[in-house]
Motif scaffolding. Structure first.
Motif, mmCIF file in Angstrom:
data_model
loop_
_atom_site.group_PDB
_atom_site.id
_atom_site.type_symbol
_atom_site.label_atom_id
_atom_site.label_comp_id
_atom_site.label_asym_id
_atom_site.label_seq_id
_atom_site.Cartn_x
_atom_site.Cartn_y
_atom_site.Cartn_z
ATOM 1 N N TYR A 1 0.834 -1.185 0.000
ATOM 2 C CA TYR A 1 0.000 0.000 0.000
ATOM 3 C C TYR A 1 0.876 1.244 0.000
ATOM 4 N N PRO A 2 0.499 2.261 -0.766
ATOM 5 C CA PRO A 2 1.303 3.483 -0.769
ATOM 6 C C PRO A 2 1.063 4.310 0.495
ATOM 7 N N ALA A 3 2.002 5.194 0.777
ATOM 8 C CA ALA A 3 1.840 6.137 1.887
ATOM 9 C C ALA A 3 0.676 7.062 1.556
ATOM 10 N N VAL A 4 0.082 7.623 2.584
ATOM 11 C CA VAL A 4 -1.030 8.553 2.429
ATOM 12 C C VAL A 4 -0.504 9.967 2.690
ATOM 13 N N ALA A 5 -0.842 10.889 1.803
ATOM 14 C CA ALA A 5 -0.431 12.275 1.981
ATOM 15 C C ALA A 5 -1.659 13.160 2.087
ATOM 16 N N GLN A 6 -1.616 14.071 3.036
ATOM 17 C CA GLN A 6 -2.668 15.073 3.165
ATOM 18 C C GLN A 6 -2.002 16.432 3.050
ATOM 19 N N LYS A 7 -2.377 17.187 2.022
ATOM 20 C CA LYS A 7 -1.752 18.490 1.804
ATOM 21 C C LYS A 7 -2.176 19.486 2.885
ATOM 22 N N ALA A 8 -1.236 20.322 3.281
ATOM 23 C CA ALA A 8 -1.522 21.370 4.268
ATOM 24 C C ALA A 8 -2.484 22.396 3.662
ATOM 25 N N ASP A 9 -2.279 22.709 2.391
ATOM 26 C CA ASP A 9 -3.152 23.630 1.660
ATOM 27 C C ASP A 9 -3.526 22.960 0.344
ATOM 28 N N PRO A 10 -4.745 22.450 0.231
ATOM 29 C CA PRO A 10 -5.147 21.730 -0.983
ATOM 30 C C PRO A 10 -5.008 22.557 -2.263
ATOM 31 N N GLN A 11 -5.017 23.887 -2.154
ATOM 32 C CA GLN A 11 -4.899 24.754 -3.335
ATOM 33 C C GLN A 11 -3.451 24.923 -3.790
ATOM 34 N N ALA A 12 -2.509 24.711 -2.895
ATOM 35 C CA ALA A 12 -1.092 24.921 -3.231
ATOM 36 C C ALA A 12 -0.556 23.724 -4.016
ATOM 37 N N THR A 13 0.159 24.024 -5.081
ATOM 38 C CA THR A 13 0.808 22.957 -5.840
ATOM 39 C C THR A 13 2.279 23.292 -6.006
ATOM 40 N N PHE A 14 3.085 22.266 -5.909
ATOM 41 C CA PHE A 14 4.526 22.409 -6.071
ATOM 42 C C PHE A 14 4.977 21.427 -7.135
ATOM 43 N N PRO A 15 6.051 21.751 -7.844
ATOM 44 C CA PRO A 15 6.549 20.795 -8.837
ATOM 45 C C PRO A 15 6.957 19.484 -8.156
ATOM 46 N N SER A 16 6.611 18.373 -8.800
ATOM 47 C CA SER A 16 7.020 17.064 -8.274
ATOM 48 C C SER A 16 8.531 16.946 -8.316
ATOM 49 N N LEU A 17 9.051 16.102 -7.431
ATOM 50 C CA LEU A 17 10.486 15.854 -7.354
ATOM 51 C C LEU A 17 10.739 14.368 -7.554
ATOM 52 N N GLN A 18 11.992 14.010 -7.605
ATOM 53 C CA GLN A 18 12.376 12.600 -7.597
ATOM 54 C C GLN A 18 12.535 12.175 -6.137
ATOM 55 N N PRO A 19 12.175 10.937 -5.783
ATOM 56 C CA PRO A 19 12.376 10.486 -4.396
ATOM 57 C C PRO A 19 13.814 10.668 -3.911
ATOM 58 N N SER A 20 14.777 10.596 -4.825
ATOM 59 C CA SER A 20 16.190 10.766 -4.445
ATOM 60 C C SER A 20 16.510 12.194 -4.011
ATOM 61 N N GLU A 21 15.586 13.138 -4.236
ATOM 62 C CA GLU A 21 15.790 14.532 -3.836
ATOM 63 C C GLU A 21 15.177 14.832 -2.470
ATOM 64 N N VAL A 22 14.585 13.823 -1.829
ATOM 65 C CA VAL A 22 13.901 14.004 -0.551
ATOM 66 C C VAL A 22 14.788 13.511 0.586
#
Length: 125
Positions: A1-22
């Motif tokens: 099962y994948p992790a669950v994410a809940q955005k702090a601000d549903p309207q805010a969007t950020f460019p996706s990254l590679q997992p290696s950048e986290v």
């Protein structure tokens, strides 16, 4: 099962990254001083997961990257012994975007002194 994410601000969007950048940090105090931070969202492991330490780290990096976060701080980690020396993990974390001037810019955290891609889960209470 994948992790669950809940955005702090549903309207805010950020460019996706590679997992290696986290990267994982022990606290906000460990963020590089020259960078600003913004909370992107929270991450949780689904209640019925059978994740190993490696699975937990990989899933949280993947989900954080999807929502545009490049830094994770664990809020809680609950290991449970399944016998035969096998442990599974439940966890919750906060996902942040670290940046210099604008949240839309990319920053390289690979040289961040206090960030890691292999967090010591035993340090999280």
């Amino acid at each position: 099962y994948p992790a669950v994410a809940q955005k702090a601000d549903p309207q805010a969007t950020f460019p996706s990254l590679q997992p290696s950048e986290v990267y994982f940090f022990i606290s906000k105090d460990a963020f590089p001083k020259e960078l600003q931070s913004g909370l992107v969202g929270t991450l949780m492991s689904p209640s019925d997961t059978q994740w190993t330490r490696k699975d937990l780290i990989r899933e949280f990096q993947k989900k954080a990257a999807e929502i545009g976060a490049n830094a994770i701080i664990f809020d809680r980690v609950q290991p449970s012994n399944e016998g035969f020396g096998f442990q599974i993990y439940q966890a919750g974390a906060s996902a942040y975007r670290l940046f210099k001037q604008s949240p839309s810019e990319d920053v390289d955290l690979s040289s961040a002194k206090y960030g890691t891609q292999t967090p010591d889960l035993s340090l999280i209470k």
